[in-house]
Design a protein around this motif. Structure first.
Motif, PDB file in Angstrom:
ATOM      1  N   VAL A 169       0.835  -1.206   0.000  1.00 41.34           N
ATOM      2  CA  VAL A 169       0.000   0.000   0.000  1.00 41.34           C
ATOM      3  C   VAL A 169       0.868   1.254   0.000  1.00 41.34           C
ATOM      4  O   VAL A 169       0.578   2.231  -0.704  1.00 41.34           O
ATOM      5  CB  VAL A 169      -0.937   0.001   1.226  1.00 41.34           C
ATOM      6  N   TYR A 170       1.949   1.243   0.765  1.00 39.51           N
ATOM      7  CA  TYR A 170       2.816   2.419   0.888  1.00 39.51           C
ATOM      8  C   TYR A 170       3.968   2.408  -0.120  1.00 39.51           C
ATOM      9  O   TYR A 170       4.915   3.190   0.001  1.00 39.51           O
ATOM     10  CB  TYR A 170       3.351   2.529   2.316  1.00 39.51           C
ATOM     11  N   GLY A 171       3.870   1.522  -1.128  1.00 37.69           N
ATOM     12  CA  GLY A 171       4.842   1.527  -2.217  1.00 37.69           C
ATOM     13  C   GLY A 171       6.219   1.054  -1.815  1.00 37.69           C
ATOM     14  O   GLY A 171       7.219   1.492  -2.387  1.00 37.69           O
ATOM     15  N   ILE A 172       6.294   0.166  -0.826  1.00 36.33           N
ATOM     16  CA  ILE A 172       7.585  -0.323  -0.327  1.00 36.33           C
ATOM     17  C   ILE A 172       7.742  -1.791  -0.686  1.00 36.33           C
ATOM     18  O   ILE A 172       6.850  -2.612  -0.425  1.00 36.33           O
ATOM     19  CB  ILE A 172       7.683  -0.136   1.206  1.00 36.33           C
ATOM     20  N   GLN A 173       8.858  -2.101  -1.297  1.00 38.93           N
ATOM     21  CA  GLN A 173       9.199  -3.495  -1.581  1.00 38.93           C
ATOM     22  C   GLN A 173       9.958  -4.057  -0.393  1.00 38.93           C
ATOM     23  O   GLN A 173      10.961  -3.476   0.041  1.00 38.93           O
ATOM     24  CB  GLN A 173      10.043  -3.592  -2.850  1.00 38.93           C
ATOM     25  N   ILE A 174       9.489  -5.162   0.123  1.00 35.98           N
ATOM     26  CA  ILE A 174      10.057  -5.701   1.355  1.00 35.98           C
ATOM     27  C   ILE A 174      10.288  -7.202   1.199  1.00 35.98           C
ATOM     28  O   ILE A 174       9.443  -7.929   0.652  1.00 35.98           O
ATOM     29  CB  ILE A 174       9.121  -5.394   2.547  1.00 35.98           C
ATOM     30  N   ALA A 175      11.425  -7.672   1.634  1.00 32.94           N
ATOM     31  CA  ALA A 175      11.784  -9.090   1.500  1.00 32.94           C
ATOM     32  C   ALA A 175      11.027  -9.937   2.514  1.00 32.94           C
ATOM     33  O   ALA A 175      10.661  -9.470   3.597  1.00 32.94           O
ATOM     34  CB  ALA A 175      13.283  -9.267   1.697  1.00 32.94           C
ATOM     35  N   THR A 176      10.787 -11.191   2.161  1.00 31.25           N
ATOM     36  CA  THR A 176      10.083 -12.115   3.057  1.00 31.25           C
ATOM     37  C   THR A 176      10.805 -12.254   4.390  1.00 31.25           C
ATOM     38  O   THR A 176      10.173 -12.296   5.457  1.00 31.25           O
ATOM     39  CB  THR A 176       9.960 -13.492   2.386  1.00 31.25           C
ATOM     40  N   SER A 177      12.135 -12.300   4.339  1.00 31.25           N
ATOM     41  CA  SER A 177      12.900 -12.437   5.581  1.00 31.25           C
ATOM     42  C   SER A 177      12.684 -11.246   6.508  1.00 31.25           C
ATOM     43  O   SER A 177      12.576 -11.398   7.730  1.00 31.25           O
ATOM     44  CB  SER A 177      14.389 -12.573   5.254  1.00 31.25           C
ATOM     45  N   HIS A 178      12.558 -10.045   5.913  1.00 38.50           N
ATOM     46  CA  HIS A 178      12.332  -8.854   6.733  1.00 38.50           C
ATOM     47  C   HIS A 178      10.918  -8.870   7.305  1.00 38.50           C
ATOM     48  O   HIS A 178      10.704  -8.451   8.457  1.00 38.50           O
ATOM     49  CB  HIS A 178      12.553  -7.600   5.894  1.00 38.50           C
ATOM     50  N   VAL A 179       9.944  -9.355   6.504  1.00 39.03           N
ATOM     51  CA  VAL A 179       8.570  -9.473   6.996  1.00 39.03           C
ATOM     52  C   VAL A 179       8.531 -10.386   8.212  1.00 39.03           C
ATOM     53  O   VAL A 179       7.921 -10.064   9.247  1.00 39.03           O
ATOM     54  CB  VAL A 179       7.644 -10.015   5.895  1.00 39.03           C
ATOM     55  N   ARG A 180       9.179 -11.540   8.118  1.00 40.72           N
ATOM     56  CA  ARG A 180       9.174 -12.492   9.237  1.00 40.72           C
ATOM     57  C   ARG A 180       9.893 -11.921  10.458  1.00 40.72           C
ATOM     58  O   ARG A 180       9.484 -12.156  11.600  1.00 40.72           O
ATOM     59  CB  ARG A 180       9.814 -13.807   8.806  1.00 40.72           C
ATOM     60  N   MET A 181      10.953 -11.145  10.205  1.00 41.81           N
ATOM     61  CA  MET A 181      11.709 -10.598  11.325  1.00 41.81           C
ATOM     62  C   MET A 181      10.864  -9.587  12.114  1.00 41.81           C
ATOM     63  O   MET A 181      10.704  -9.701  13.335  1.00 41.81           O
ATOM     64  CB  MET A 181      12.982  -9.930  10.824  1.00 41.81           C
ATOM     65  N   ILE A 182      10.300  -8.580  11.408  1.00 45.53           N
ATOM     66  CA  ILE A 182       9.554  -7.559  12.134  1.00 45.53           C
ATOM     67  C   ILE A 182       8.226  -8.110  12.645  1.00 45.53           C
ATOM     68  O   ILE A 182       7.733  -7.681  13.698  1.00 45.53           O
ATOM     69  CB  ILE A 182       9.330  -6.309  11.265  1.00 45.53           C
TER      70      ILE A 182
END
Length: 519
Positions: free
Chosen positions: A390-403
């Protein structure tokens, strides 16, 4: 700017006069020298020395006087090339943001402003915006400057409902001048507030601002004027309706205005005038010998204002125009960013609402392993991924799991699971909201925590992937405090029960094993 023919003729005339005076002076000096030399050679030499010294002193004095004059009357300021380039870059940035806006009406309005900005970069145009309180005489002033009735005037406030633009031909200014009449400040009611907002926006787009008063400056006038000046608006303040003052009172009010505006508006830019002087009673004598008193119309007295506007635009017009283009480009970019941010926030709310009810439905179907569901984080991870999109940010799966994992640990660490369950249980018992079925408290509690964590993640992405002061814990506590009010929880619980009772949560969609994130 190319010099006008009149300036060239005056310069040539002054040059010829100077050469004539110099020739006469040298001829006279030579004649005197010859006379002195006939009587004594030494007397002739002494005369020659005295003449040379006087000539040198006179030349130095004239040069000093010319230098002071040049300092006092500086040449027209040139538009800095880097400022014009910066305005073009800012306009390009605004265009990129506008492309991302989804609302068709808002996007059309932004594109219209962008088109006007680009057109203004190519044309030599100056915007002079007349600004001030209602009934200060703004429209009358414009009518007087134009020499015709361009706008309606009345004694009541709010006569000017919307902006009105008029082309103004001004001697000494190379370019097109537009005079803009604006709605008044400090008008009462909701409609008055809307008109005042429009007036402030128009003033912020001015190359030159003419602020009209008909009395001493009061706080509701000083604050918007000071804000615009600090924003970089070149301003002229006009004390209008001076025909209603005595000469002494008019001078006193002008002096007070200059004192109040010291540091904001130069004293030379505080000008008095009368746009529509009141008729004067005149006694006339009739042919039959009788007398009659009639009202005689008076001519406007705005020559000082007209001359000052021409002088400012002639000397500073290019620099003012360049600076204003940069400011307008910046304001347009920020306006587009604000619109895009509002749209993203609305879409983020939809994403959060979707996943909070998915969580509620899953927990309601199987209330016992609720904590394990939260720990596994499948719903949480998917929500994070969609919020990032939604906010136009590309984020890695590993970062999603971390946060996502950090958020779950923080919920447990702060005891928010138990606190939320206690709050929701209290709401169920103290209100008309009842237990829709077994596991209702757990379902609503987990949905509520999903909402809280979703709002915290939306803030995280809105800030550009930073939690701000205090980190994740502070952001989570802040969102929990914002949503822990009884009225919010009551409404939240009612919505949950309605969805449960209508079986909208049964057969909740399965969450994917992995979030749809960019690697």
């Amino acid at each position: 700017m190319r010099p006008r023919p009149s300036y060239i003729y005056l310069t040539l005339a002054a040059l010829l006069l100077s050469l004539g005076l110099a020739a006469w002076l040298l001829s006279s000096a030579a004649e005197l020298h010859d006379r002195f030399a006939q009587h004594s050679r030494g007397l002739g030499v002494a005369f020659l020395v005295v003449f040379v010294v006087l000539l040198a002193v006179g030349t130095l004095w004239a040069g000093r006087l010319l230098w002071k004059t040049r300092l006092h009357e500086s040449p027209p300021a040139q538009a800095p090339a880097d400022m014009i380039q910066a305005a073009a870059v800012q306009a390009e940035h605004a265009e990129e943001v506008i492309r991302q806006v989804g609302d068709a009406s808002a996007k059309a309005g932004l594109n219209r402003e962008l088109s006007e900005l680009k057109t203004g970069q190519k044309r030599r145009e100056f915007r002079v915006v007349v600004f001030g309180t209602g009934s200060a005489g703004k429209t009358s002033l414009i009518n007087a400057l134009l020499g015709r009735e361009a706008g309606k005037t009345a004694a009541i406030m709010g006569t000017t409902q919307h902006a009105e633009n008029h082309t103004y031909v001004l001697e000494g200014v190379d370019g097109t001048v537009f005079l803009t009449d604006t709605p008044g400040l400090s008008e009462i009611g909701e409609a008055g507030s809307v008109r005042e907002k429009e007036a402030r926006e128009l003033a912020a787009q001015a190359d030159l601002l003419v602020f009209v008063l008909d009395h001493d400056l009061i706080r509701t006038e000083y604050e918007p004027l000071a804000a615009l000046v600090r924003q970089g608006k070149r301003s002229i303040v006009v004390l209008n309706k001076t025909d209603r003052f005595s000469d002494a009172d008019s001078a006193a009010v002008q002096a007070k205005l200059r004192e109040r505006l010291r540091g904001l508006v130069p004293a030379d830019d505080v000008i008095a005038g009368a746009a529509a002087p009141r008729p004067l009673p005149v006694r006339i004598k009739r042919p039959d010998g009788s007398t009659e008193i009639v009202l005689e119309e008076q001519q406007p007295n705005l020559s000082a204002l007209r001359a000052r506007i021409a002088q400012v635009l002639h000397r500073e017009g290019d620099a003012l125009r360049a600076g204003n283009l940069l400011l307008r480009a910046h304001l347009l970019s920020r306006k587009a960013q604000d619109q895009l941010a509002r749209e993203r926030d609305e879409r983020a709310k939809d994403v959060i609402e979707k996943f909070q009810w998915i969580t509620a439905g899953t927990v309601f179907a199987n209330p016992f392993p609720a904590l394990e569901l939260v720990a596994n984080g499948a719903v949480q991870f998917q929500m994070i991924s969609e919020l990032a999109g939604v906010y136009g940010i590309q984020i890695a799966t590993s970062h999603v799991r971390m946060i996502g994992g950090q958020m779950i640990q923080m919920l447990l660490k702060l005891g928010l699971v138990e606190t939320a369950t206690s709050l929701v249980a209290g709401i169920f018992k103290s209100s008309l909201v009842g237990y829709a079925a077994a596991g209702g408290v757990q379902a609503v509690s987990m949905a509520y925590l999903t909402h809280v964590s979703g709002e915290a993640f939306a803030e995280y992405f809105r800030r550009g992937q930073t939690w701000g002061d205090g980190g994740m814990q502070a952001a989570l506590v802040r969102q929990f405090d914002l949503t822990s009010r009884a009225e919010f929880l009551q409404e939240f619980a009612k919505q949950a029960v309605q969805k449960v009772s209508t079986r909208l949560l049964q057969g909740a969609p399965k969450t994917p094993e992995q979030p749809a994130a960019k690697k």
